[in-house]
Enzyme design. Structure first.
Site, PDB file in Angstrom:
ATOM      1  N   HIS A  27      17.919   5.293   5.944  1.00 34.10           N
ATOM      2  CA  HIS A  27      16.972   4.240   5.570  1.00 34.10           C
ATOM      3  C   HIS A  27      17.733   2.916   5.434  1.00 34.10           C
ATOM      4  CE1 HIS A  27      14.055   1.903   3.298  1.00 34.10           C
ATOM      5  NE2 HIS A  27      13.146   2.763   3.721  1.00 34.10           N
ATOM      6  N   LYS A  53      10.567   6.009  -2.587  1.00 34.12           N
ATOM      7  CA  LYS A  53      11.753   5.266  -3.042  1.00 34.12           C
ATOM      8  C   LYS A  53      12.054   5.670  -4.496  1.00 34.12           C
ATOM      9  CE  LYS A  53      10.385   1.532  -0.012  1.00 34.12           C
ATOM     10  NZ  LYS A  53      10.934   0.404   0.682  1.00 34.12           N
ATOM     11  N   GLU A  60      11.918   1.213  11.771  1.00 37.37           N
ATOM     12  CA  GLU A  60      11.532   0.421  10.610  1.00 37.37           C
ATOM     13  C   GLU A  60      12.246  -0.930  10.655  1.00 37.37           C
ATOM     14  OE1 GLU A  60      10.012   3.080   7.203  1.00 37.37           O
ATOM     15  OE2 GLU A  60      12.154   2.801   6.927  1.00 37.37           O
ATOM     16  N   GLY A  69       8.505  -3.525   2.875  1.00 32.50           N
ATOM     17  CA  GLY A  69       8.195  -4.024   1.538  1.00 32.50           C
ATOM     18  C   GLY A  69       7.851  -5.498   1.496  1.00 32.50           C
TER      19      GLY A  69
HETATM   20  C1  PEP Z   1       9.942   2.287   3.709  1.00 27.73           C
HETATM   21  O1  PEP Z   1      10.525   2.074   2.665  1.00 27.73           O
HETATM   22  O2  PEP Z   1      10.333   3.186   4.464  1.00 27.73           O
HETATM   23  C2  PEP Z   1       8.777   1.464   4.037  1.00 27.73           C
HETATM   24  C3  PEP Z   1       8.253   1.550   5.228  1.00 27.73           C
HETATM   25  O3  PEP Z   1       8.295   0.633   3.037  1.00 27.73           O
HETATM   26  P1  PEP Z   1       6.924  -0.235   3.041  1.00 27.73           P
HETATM   27  O4  PEP Z   1       5.849   0.627   3.619  1.00 27.73           O
HETATM   28  O5  PEP Z   1       6.689  -0.556   1.600  1.00 27.73           O
HETATM   29  O6  PEP Z   1       7.187  -1.439   3.871  1.00 27.73           O
END
Ligand code: PEP
Length: 254
Positions: free
Chosen positions: A100, A14, A172, A178
């Site tokens: 994303h 990020k 995701e 996060g």
């Molecule tokens: C991401 O930002 O793609 C992600 C999976 O973040 P995290 O692992 O921090 O949840």
């Protein structure tokens, strides 16, 4: 019967990092990469675009690949502030995250634009990691498959099968990113099986597209998640900024 698929572990930094701290992190990954990235585990990091040259310099000789977190939907032109996929390729990048949830939420990226970005990445020789996932509200209202299905369908409709065979998909769930609250292995597997079926229904050649899980993957949950039949590894946010955690997650993929 599906062939044995390779595992992938890809870090998404990020908007974190500065030259000095990146160097410490990347050197630790290089030192640990010999054991982390074996023949069956592909390990990569998606860095902020200004640090591509640094990633190239430090990772060139290591069994690690690198990439960006977004690319422009255009190959070149008057698009101030944008980074073209070909520019990332100039610095040895081979990966590009597209779609994303933070891009979708904060930059209004629709799935049709995500599909264009995936195509631009392919045109430049990069592997697009196409992110899909539902919000908590969507999950709680029973819309998970409709939302994720529509997100992947936009990409399936826009790209030729030969291109689709070169993509990676990352499931995701937005509520897991996060937050420290990962999807359970069962929830993740269910959505991966759904995505695999959707890809295969477009063309049998797409049944083995790598499907990564992302959302609060940590050393203590990685092995269970990666052990699921349709989970081919992970896209790792926060934990990719800590070398020990990231390397432990890579080891869990073996
Ligand atoms: C991401 O930002 O793609 C992600 C999976 O973040 P995290 O692992 O921090 O949840």
């Amino acid at each position: 019967m599906s062939k044995q698929r390779a595992k992938w572990v890809v870090g998404n930094w990020k908007m974190h990092g500065r030259l000095a701290e990146n160097e410490v992190l990347l050197r630790a990954l290089v030192d640990g990469a010999g054991t982390a990235a074996t023949g069956t585990v592909r390990v990569g990091v998606c860095v902020p675009a200004p640090y591509l040259a640094q990633a190239e310099a430090l990772l060139r000789e290591a069994p690690l690949v690198w990439g960006v977190q977004d690319v422009s939907a255009y190959a070149e032109g008057a698009y101030t502030g944008e980074v073209a996929a070909g520019m990332a390729a100039d610095f040895g990048a081979t990966l590009a995250i597209v779609g994303h949830s933070e891009r979708r939420a904060y930059h209004g990226e629709r799935s049709e634009v995500v599909a264009l970005k995936a195509q631009r990445a392919l045109d430049a020789g990069l592997t697009p990691i196409v992110c899909v996932g539902e919000t908590l509200e969507q999950r709680e209202s029973g819309a998970t498959q409709a939302v994720v299905g529509a997100q992947i369908d936009a990409v399936l409709a826009a790209l030729p099968v030969a291109g689709l065979a070169r993509i990676v998909v990352a499931y995701e769930p937005v509520w897991a990113i996060g937050t420290g609250k990962s999807a359970t292995a069962e929830q993740a597997q269910e959505m991966h099986a759904f995505l695999r079926a959707r890809l295969a229904s477009k063309d049998a050649a797409l049944a083995d597209v790598p499907l990564l899980y992302g959302g609060s993957v940590k050393p203590d949950n990685a092995q269970t998640l990666f052990g699921q039949k349709d989970i081919d590894g992970g896209l790792i946010g926060g934990a990719s900024l800590k070398s020990q955690d990231f390397l432990a997650i890579c080891a869990a993929a073996r």
